[in-house]
Structures are given as C-alpha cells and as structure tokens.
Design a protein around this motif. Structure first.
Motif, mmCIF file in Angstrom:
data_model
loop_
_atom_site.group_PDB
_atom_site.id
_atom_site.type_symbol
_atom_site.label_atom_id
_atom_site.label_comp_id
_atom_site.label_asym_id
_atom_site.label_seq_id
_atom_site.Cartn_x
_atom_site.Cartn_y
_atom_site.Cartn_z
ATOM 1 N N MET A 1 -6.387 6.318 4.438
ATOM 2 C CA MET A 1 -7.719 5.991 4.951
ATOM 3 C C MET A 1 -8.339 7.175 5.692
ATOM 4 O O MET A 1 -9.557 7.348 5.694
ATOM 5 C CB MET A 1 -7.639 4.754 5.856
ATOM 6 C CG MET A 1 -7.332 3.477 5.084
ATOM 7 S SD MET A 1 -7.460 1.973 6.094
ATOM 8 C CE MET A 1 -6.112 2.222 7.247
ATOM 9 N N LYS B 1 -13.194 -0.060 10.071
ATOM 10 C CA LYS B 1 -12.807 -0.343 8.688
ATOM 11 C C LYS B 1 -11.307 -0.122 8.492
ATOM 12 O O LYS B 1 -10.638 -0.893 7.792
ATOM 13 C CB LYS B 1 -13.600 0.532 7.725
ATOM 14 C CG LYS B 1 -15.065 0.140 7.602
ATOM 15 C CD LYS B 1 -15.791 1.036 6.613
ATOM 16 C CE LYS B 1 -17.259 0.620 6.483
ATOM 17 N NZ LYS B 1 -17.995 1.512 5.552
ATOM 18 N N LYS B 2 -10.803 0.942 9.120
ATOM 19 C CA LYS B 2 -9.369 1.195 9.023
ATOM 20 C C LYS B 2 -8.580 0.036 9.630
ATOM 21 O O LYS B 2 -7.536 -0.365 9.099
ATOM 22 C CB LYS B 2 -9.014 2.505 9.740
ATOM 23 C CG LYS B 2 -9.447 3.764 8.996
ATOM 24 C CD LYS B 2 -8.723 5.010 9.486
ATOM 25 C CE LYS B 2 -8.950 5.283 10.933
ATOM 26 N NZ LYS B 2 -8.299 6.544 11.374
ATOM 27 N N ILE C 1 -8.719 -3.003 7.192
ATOM 28 C CA ILE C 1 -7.874 -2.776 6.016
ATOM 29 C C ILE C 1 -6.397 -2.834 6.404
ATOM 30 O O ILE C 1 -5.566 -3.401 5.676
ATOM 31 C CB ILE C 1 -8.217 -1.418 5.365
ATOM 32 C CG1 ILE C 1 -9.628 -1.482 4.751
ATOM 33 C CG2 ILE C 1 -7.198 -1.045 4.293
ATOM 34 C CD1 ILE C 1 -10.133 -0.161 4.236
ATOM 35 N N SER C 2 -6.049 -2.268 7.555
ATOM 36 C CA SER C 2 -4.657 -2.287 8.004
ATOM 37 C C SER C 2 -4.164 -3.712 8.242
ATOM 38 O O SER C 2 -3.042 -4.069 7.856
ATOM 39 C CB SER C 2 -4.496 -1.468 9.290
ATOM 40 O OG SER C 2 -4.771 -0.102 9.062
ATOM 41 N N PHE D 1 -3.708 -5.353 4.931
ATOM 42 C CA PHE D 1 -2.485 -4.827 4.322
ATOM 43 C C PHE D 1 -1.253 -5.502 4.930
ATOM 44 O O PHE D 1 -0.308 -5.861 4.209
ATOM 45 C CB PHE D 1 -2.400 -3.315 4.529
ATOM 46 C CG PHE D 1 -1.040 -2.741 4.235
ATOM 47 C CD1 PHE D 1 -0.625 -2.508 2.937
ATOM 48 C CD2 PHE D 1 -0.148 -2.454 5.279
ATOM 49 C CE1 PHE D 1 0.648 -2.002 2.675
ATOM 50 C CE2 PHE D 1 1.111 -1.947 5.022
ATOM 51 C CZ PHE D 1 1.511 -1.718 3.715
#
Length: 730
Positions: free
Chosen positions: A232, A241-242, A245-246, A249
C-alpha cells in the motif's frame, strides 16, 4: 461459572481489592459495567446451548477445506439450515467415489443429512482429552451422527466467506502438488491447514516446542500485515485507506487461516492497534492487549481454557512485559513462560527447546517465511525452480527431527492448576523485576519446579489401574515412590475386512489414553511390559509404547517369540530392551508378580494366555488375559490353593472364560471387566455376569465405570472410577 470456582473467586477478590484501592470513580464504574455485561453474555451463552436429542434431517453446507477425512471417516463443523448454533457432524463414507467428491472439489457442497444427536463421548480415563469440554469452550454443544447423506448440490452463488473458503481449498490443493516438505510448510505457515501426516513429518517441531510457529498467531499476522502495508505504501494510499484495507485483510485472513480461537487474539489486537494509530487514541500495548482480552471474553468466554489461546495471550503479554530486555533474555523468558502451560496440557518439555527457539525464531522471520512464499509463487512457474527451496527446507526439518531425539526430553507430569498459576505469576514477576529481586524470584521459581517434580515422581501411594481402552486390555501396576512400573497389555484397535481406502492413517489410541496418563503422572520408563498373548486388542498398541516410552523388559508367554506377526510389532524396540519368554515354572527377578500360566510353549493364542498374580494394597490380584475355560481349570489344578480378591475376568467377560468351577476355586470378591461399549461381540456375556452374581462378586466394568484405579498405601487402599467417582474403601 466456567472453571475452578475457588480460584475464580480468589482472583475476583484480588481484582475487587485492586479496584477499591485505586478509588477512581471512572474505573469502578467501568469495571462494574463490564462485569454486568460479561455476566449477561455468559448467562445468555449457556442458555442458548441446550443439548438436542432425537432423530432429524438437515441441509448442511460443507466446505472442502474444513472437512476432515481419514479413510472412510468424515467429520466437519457446520451451521445446519435453520439452526443458530454450530454442530459437529460425524459420518461414514459409503464409497471411494463419495470420498473423492468431498475432497477433490473446492466449492462448498450442500448435503442432506439424516441421523441422530448423541452426546460427545466423555473422557473416561484420568487426564484424557475431553472432547465435550473442548467443543463446549467454542460454543459447540451438539454432536450429530450422520446415518445417511445425499449430495444435494454444489453451491454456485457464493458469498464472500464462501469465496475465501474456495480460495483456501484451491491453495491447499495446490500445495499438495508442491514438493513434500515445501507443501507442508506452505499450508502450515500460510493457511493453517495440517494434513493427517503433519505430526509424523514434523516430530522435531512438536518435541522442541516449536508448534507455536505453525499455529497461525500474532507472528504470522504481523508478517503478512507488513507485506500488505508495504504494497500500500508503494501504491501511495492515504493512511485511512490503508487502515480500512488492513482491517479487511485481517478479517479475510482470519477466515482463510482457519479462524482458530488462538488467532482471534492476534486479529483483535491488530485491529485495535490500527484504529489506535489512525485516530491517535494513545493506547499503550498493554491497553491494546487488555482490550483484546475483554472483547475475546465477550465473544468466546470459555476459549481461555484452550491451550492455543492460553499460549497466545501469555506470550503476547510476556512480550509486552519483557520489551526492555535483550533478545536473548527475552526469548529465554518467553520460553519459560510457556513451560507451565505446556506441562499442564502435554506433561513434557525438552531442555533444548530454549536454545532451538533462540536460533530458529529469527530464521523463520528472515529465511523460512520468505523461502516458503517464494516457493509457493515459484511453483506456479516451474517445479524445477523450487526444488532447491524444498531441499533446504527438507534439510532444516530433518535437522530439527534429529535434534529432537537428543537426550533432554523431560516427562515432568501434570502440575495442578494452582501450581501452574503460581509458576506463571513468578515467571511474569521475573520479567518485570530487576537486580536482587529477580534473583530471589528465580530461586523461588526453581524451587517450585523442583518440589513439584519430586511430588509427582516420588508419590507416596501406589496404584493398580484398569485403563478404559475400549475393546481390549491394559493394566498398570505402579508401586509407591515409583519403585517399579509394570504394564500388562497395551490394548489396540481391531479392523475387520476394511478396504485400503477405508483405513486412513494408522493411529495408536494408547498415545491419547494409557501413554497420556503415564506421562501425566511423570512416568517415562516401564520396567516390565507383560503381553498376555498375541491378539491385537491386547498388544496392537505395543509399537506406540516402544516409540514413546523407555522399556526395560518385554515379558511374553513361552513360545510367542516364534510368532512372526508378534515379532514384527516389536521389531523397532530399543536394543537395550530385553525380551523374556516365561512359563509358570519361572520366577522372574524384579517382577512384582508371579506367573501362573502357560506351562507349555505356544503361539500366543487365547489358550496360551499369560496369567499373572500379585499382591498390592492388601489385596490379591489375578490377571488372566483371554484364557479359556480349559486353561482356567488347568491353572487351578497346577496351582492348588490359588485365590484372588480381585480377578481380571478372562476374555472381556466372554462365556468362553469364567468357568463356575474356576470362580468358585479362586473366590474373588471383585471382578474387573475391560470391554468396549456396544462391541459387536456382546461382551460381557450374560452367562458370565450371572456366574459372578451367583458368587457375590462386585463388578467393575469399563463400559460403565471408565478407568478403574485402586490407590493404596501399605496394606490399605480404595477404588476410584472416572465415571462414577469414588467407590469407597474395600
């Protein structure tokens, strides 16, 4: 509410004192609120888990990556349609085609199953793994025995969860086609899947205390999360956003890696940590750990009784407490933090595990993980490219296996729960103490280990024990202070007319029953292992004892050394283990028993069974193997005046044994019958039970009582049974 009430109230009292001493209204209010919520969740959880009964049919979605198939046996955990709680399903596959259908695919399959509810089999031996408690701790209350099933359809409209399971199935199947060692490491370290032969290939990992590396945990989560984070960064995504997404995930990887309760801690801590960084909340690592524990207690309150969860929380707390220490000191401390937990569940520990962890843990992060990932990706291109990686992993794994056979495995035994808590507390104090205080704590901790070891290994009481090993025989005679340990028969499972695809992996039930018990009471050496005769249900598990225990002598009936089938069972025995053939005219030195049969050499058949007598705890004992009626009459004819207070009934209570004349002559007051529940032989036979009743003999039967122990000191003792508790003095 969930475990040891005395310890629970003590800990609750300490918490109340601590909260009161703080005299902080916010802390007191928060704790009261959290306590009420937890109590409510706990009560609601227990109310929802009522055991079901009766015969029913369900539609069940089964995922190939979670179904366990061993030979013709199928088991899986699923939510039946219209049922809120998960259930465990057990089925018997009818054909090899059915087996391929359920294991070769990757998409979920809907089965229509018909069968009945059954209680989980209870732990019928002391310190045996308790399946009912294990599933209860995971909010699974019901066991469903599938009598018939039909594959309705393969699910085509897939949810996100379904797609993750499909991907995991595809990944596992792909790894099965990789070179052997690379495939095992790939599934073990990435998807959390362990094939049936995992522990056969990874004996070093098991014995050297490295299983935590292959139990998907915080280390794996942090490793893969760092890879995602780096990707990322390259993409130039914003912090928010990171974070999103993390978190996504983490949720996906939790499902992909098997969704174990031990992994839940790592995922929750990682999510709290991400939120903490994004919103600048200012939580410390201890705050994050505490928050994870609180959430886990709300979701799975009883998961704290599982070894994997205990190790996960214990090691993560140890990391926080010892962060000021150097790598070497921290690793040593963390290893000793796991020891009480491992001893409580597994009873043994290898001295080399500390050194191996010091060397191996950095290798996993810097070498093994990267090589496995490169190997998995490289396998998509060409198998020849990854052969060097598999070769390196093979050498590494063989090295661990070889080291695990070095001297240093200590069978410690099972410490009590209060002692385990004391050991953990002292170890944690050692992590945060310094200077002379640390030396004093280390001294107290060492003295505690030594005292507990001596208490377990030099007991004041002796015992004569009948193991509950199903359809078979296995008995223990242990003298006080462990002066002598004698085992009569090992038990073993008989397989009738099974096709190769139905057999599955060979497993010895003694490892989880009798050997497990011996290790739990600190026994790693058997002085005399007496085999009554050749039948599998009496000596089929002998290879497991040869593998797991140190055996001084194997004593067999005269002539059985000429039986090729039996000699094959003991082919791998240690060269120091003596084989001794006996008959009733021999007096065996250092054997705390006398041989009464056979008198002629035989092949080790029922009528050749070894008969052993001993006197322990003020009682005379007689063990007759599967001796038939003519053999019983021959025995009392050759040994006139032979009497016994306790008789091990011949041939599991079959009518081919227990001749009324024999019972009348021996005059037993107590009879021991070892037979499997619902066995197809019909043991014990009604005729035998009537004979025993006519002679006023009290019967202990493993079918009803489970393991039966006579605990004695000097010439007095009492019987204890696992399923019916204490039976009083005799």
């Amino acid at each position: 509410m969930y475990g040891n009430r005395v310890i629970g109230f003590i800990l609750l009292g300490l918490l109340a004192i601590r909260i009161y001493c703080l005299r902080n209204v916010m802390v007191i209010s928060s704790c009261i609120f959290a306590g009420i919520v937890f109590a409510g969740v706990g009560l609601l959880t227990n109310q929802q888990r009522a055991s079901a009964t009766g015969t029913k049919s369900y539609l069940v979605k089964i995922y190939p990556d979670t179904a366990k198939v061993n030979g013709a046996n199928l088991s899986f955990i699923a939510h039946p349609e219209g049922v809120k709680e998960k259930m465990v399903f057990y089925a018997r596959l009818k054909s090899n085609g059915q087996k391929r259908r359920l294991t070769a695919g990757t998409k979920p399959v809907v089965l229509k199953v018909a069968g009945k509810f059954a209680p989980f089999l209870p732990a019928t031996n002391v310190n045996q793994f308790d399946m009912a408690k294990y599933y209860h701790h995971q909010k699974i209350q019901n066991c469903f025995l599938v009598e018939s099933f039909v594959v309705q359809e393969t699910v085509t409209k897939l949810s996100i969860i379904d797609w993750i399971h499909v991907f995991r199935s595809q990944f596992n199947q792909y790894c099965n086609h990789l070179p052997k060692t690379l495939g095992i490491y790939a599934t073990g370290l990435i998807s959390g899947y362990r094939p049936v032969n995992f522990f056969d290939e990874m004996t070093g990992v098991k014995k050297l205390g490295l299983l935590h590396v292959f139990s998907i945990s915080g280390m794996h989560v942090a490793y893969f999360l760092s890879i995602v984070d780096q990707l990322m960064v390259w993409l130039g995504l914003s912090r928010f956003k990171k974070a999103v997404i993390s978190i996504l995930f983490l949720g996906g990887y939790f499902v992909f890696s098997g969704a174990s309760p031990g992994l839940l801690r790592a995922v929750i801590m990682a999510v709290i940590g991400i939120v903490n960084r994004v919103f600048h909340i200012g939580l410390s690592q201890l705050d994050i750990w505490s928050g994870s524990l609180m959430i886990n207690l709300m979701m799975l309150p009883e998961a704290m009784f599982l070894m994997g969860v205990q190790l996960s929380y214990g090691l993560s707390l140890g990391l926080i407490a010892s962060e000021r220490l150097s790598y070497i000191k921290q690793t040593i401390l963390l290893n000793f933090l796991t020891v009480p937990i491992l001893l409580f569940h597994l009873y043994e520990w290898h001295f080399l595990s500390v050194l191996i962890n010091l060397i191996v843990l950095p290798l996993f992060g810097r070498v093994i993980f990267p090589l496995v990932i490169v190997g998995v990706i490289g396998g998509l291109v060409a198998e020849t490219l990854i052969m060097p990686i598999d070769g390196f992993l093979h050498l590494f794994n063989n090295g661990l296996n070889m080291i695990s056979h070095f001297p240093g495995m200590l069978v410690f035994g099972k410490p009590t729960l209060p002692v385990v808590l004391l050991m953990l507390s002292l170890t944690m104090l050692l992590a945060i103490a310094g200077g002379s205080s640390a030396n004093k704590i280390a001294g107290i901790l060492g003295a505690t280990y030594l005292a507990v070891f001596c208490w377990i290994h030099f007991p004041l009481n002796g015992e004569v024990t009948m193991f509950d090993i199903g359809q078979g025989d296995s008995f223990l005679i242990r003298e006080p202070l462990n002066r002598s340990v004698t085992l009569i028969d090992t038990g073993g499972k008989v397989h009738f007319g099974m096709k190769p695809w139905q057999r599955g992996e060979v497993s010895y039930q003694a490892k989880r029953l009798s050997i497990n018990y011996l290790k739990s009471i600190g026994i790693s050496k058997i002085d005399n292992l007496c085999v009554s005769h050749q039948d599998t249900d009496h000596c089929g598990d002998l290879p497991a004892f040869i593998e797991e225990m140190q055996i001084s002598r194997i004593i067999i009936p005269l002539g059985m050394d000429q039986n090729p089938s039996f000699m094959k069972r003991i082919a791998n025995r240690d060269r120091l283990t003596k084989l001794l053939c006996v008959n009733d005219e021999m007096r065996v030195a250092n054997l705390p028993a006398q041989i009464y049969h056979p008198y002629l050499a035989g092949k080790g058949e029922n009528h050749d069974s070894m008969v052993i007598g001993t006197q322990k705890g003020g009682l005379r004992w007689l063990f007759t193997g599967d001796l038939d009626r003519p053999g019983e009459l021959d025995t009392i004819s050759r040994h006139s005046g032979l009497v016994a207070d306790v008789l091990k009934v011949g041939h599991h209570g079959s009518k081919t044994s227990s001749d009324p004349q024999f019972i009348s002559a021996v005059k037993p007051r107590i009879a021991l019958i070892s037979a499997g529940r619902n066995n197809h032989y019909g043991h014990p036979n009604d005729e035998t039970l009537v004979t025993l009743k006519q002679h006023n003999v009290k019967v202990f039967n493993t079918q009803k009582h489970g393991m039966v122990r006579h605990i004695y000191r000097n010439n007095t003792g009492h019987f204890e049974t696992v399923l019916n508790g204490h039976e009083g003095n005799l």
